[in-house]
Design a protein around this motif. Sequence first.
Motif, short mmCIF file in Angstrom:
data_model
loop_
_atom_site.label_atom_id
_atom_site.label_comp_id
_atom_site.label_asym_id
_atom_site.label_seq_id
_atom_site.Cartn_x
_atom_site.Cartn_y
_atom_site.Cartn_z
N GLU A 1 -0.74 -3.29 -0.10
CA GLU A 1 -0.08 -3.17 1.19
C GLU A 1 -0.75 -4.07 2.22
OE1 GLU A 1 0.19 0.82 2.53
OE2 GLU A 1 1.28 1.54 0.77
N ALA A 2 0.06 -4.61 3.12
CA ALA A 2 -0.48 -5.48 4.17
C ALA A 2 -1.57 -4.76 4.94
CB ALA A 2 0.65 -5.90 5.12
N GLY A 3 -2.65 -5.46 5.23
CA GLY A 3 -3.77 -4.87 5.95
C GLY A 3 -4.84 -4.28 5.05
N SER A 4 -4.58 -4.24 3.73
CA SER A 4 -5.59 -3.72 2.80
C SER A 4 -6.79 -4.65 2.75
CB SER A 4 -4.99 -3.57 1.40
OG SER A 4 -3.91 -2.66 1.38
N GLU A 5 -7.94 -4.08 2.49
CA GLU A 5 -9.16 -4.88 2.40
C GLU A 5 -9.97 -4.43 1.19
OE1 GLU A 5 -11.69 -7.70 2.74
OE2 GLU A 5 -10.01 -7.57 4.17
#
Length: 439
Positions: free
Chosen positions: A330-334
């Motif tokens: 998901e976008a924003g995952s790190e």
Amino acid sequence: MKHLTSLSKFVIFILILGIFACTSNTRELTIDDPDGELSETRAPVSFEVQLNNALLSAGENGSLGILDDPGSGDDNMAPVQLYETAGDGNSEIVMLMPEQKKGSSTFRLEISETSFEEVMTASRDPESGQIHIKENGKEILQYNYETVYEEDVIRFAEAKEEQYTRTKEDTFVTVSRYAVPRSDYIHPLYGLEGEMLTRDWPEGGHPHHRGIFWAWPEVDFGSEQGDIYALQRVFARPTDGVQLTSGPVFAQIVAENLWMWEDSLPIVREHSVIRVYRATPESRAIDLTLKFTALKDSITIATRRTDSYGGLNLRMQTPDEQDISYHTDEAGSEPLRAWSDFNGHFYGAKSKTGLMVLQHSKNPDYPGKWVEYPDLAWVQPTFPTPNTRYSLSKEEPLILRYRLIVYKGDKPGDSISRKRWDAYHHKVAPDYSFIQELN
């Protein structure tokens, strides 16, 4: 290779990014692998070190290795490949991570009594001009640097005769304007059991599909448009600028091509780096690093209609039980991981085979969108972002990086897939930097 500014940094030890330390006095490498992504996947790792004269000579002679137990002898020594030595005394060495428990592991550079065999070889066929990478004499892949015509296409091999023949379904008549001779692509790529994984000039449609290739259906040159993907108006042509590397750990091809507008005017200089590592019992890593530099103004690349296919393309043989899957966090995952997995039972293999594509987070517009065509044996991480065109520059080249993982068996679970992506992004993962220019 990254160069340090002062040799004084090596007086006691080298500490790079907190990941490893190596000194020419102690000859030790300490690798921090807390989650086991390097050791569990037997990933390639790279170090910049200062070698004393004896170790440097051993590296040049192919007799440099590592031991986790200095008293265990040559039988337990793993090979280390010396890749580059800079003028400041620093050297880059490459090895496959030994299979250890996760955590911190310390290894010692040692000199083997006998040289390690150059098991990974890259060589150019003197007649065809095509480039072969082999392990212990067994073909792994062919990079088609020179033009391939339809009658020369490599297709299925008869298991007993070990020569390439056409099947009945291959005897089609080509009528498409896209059935054009081509170059600058990988085919065949073989699995760990010798099975052919890729397809070139597929029968019944899409004759421009060609193994593993990097190309865009929309190449704009000023107000004109060509299609290097479908081989229309613009073509990749070899310059004969090639560097080949062989060794005990990996073989590598660095090849230069020019994109020729109307097959006459060079508009883009391309450097393709194909590095193939020796296989472990379960898998093999192949790193692709692609560099594109504009030679003319006003050159842009885009996917078809800017909303579908274009970029790195993998056209595969159609296996039994074909299973294609895609993963993007998901976008924003790190970290934000992105990979695909192609799995099936290929002709000639006893077990299933898989081919993963790992996108590197350094790529512009990362992560590239996966375009899905479930009825095709085809995988692609697209570039650039949908509804955009990417301008190629004369000053700042476009560099795209991918790792392919060929493996045996069923599709792995997410845990090992994550570790393969993490190993590709580990701070000791090899990273080709294009510092050396082709002659």
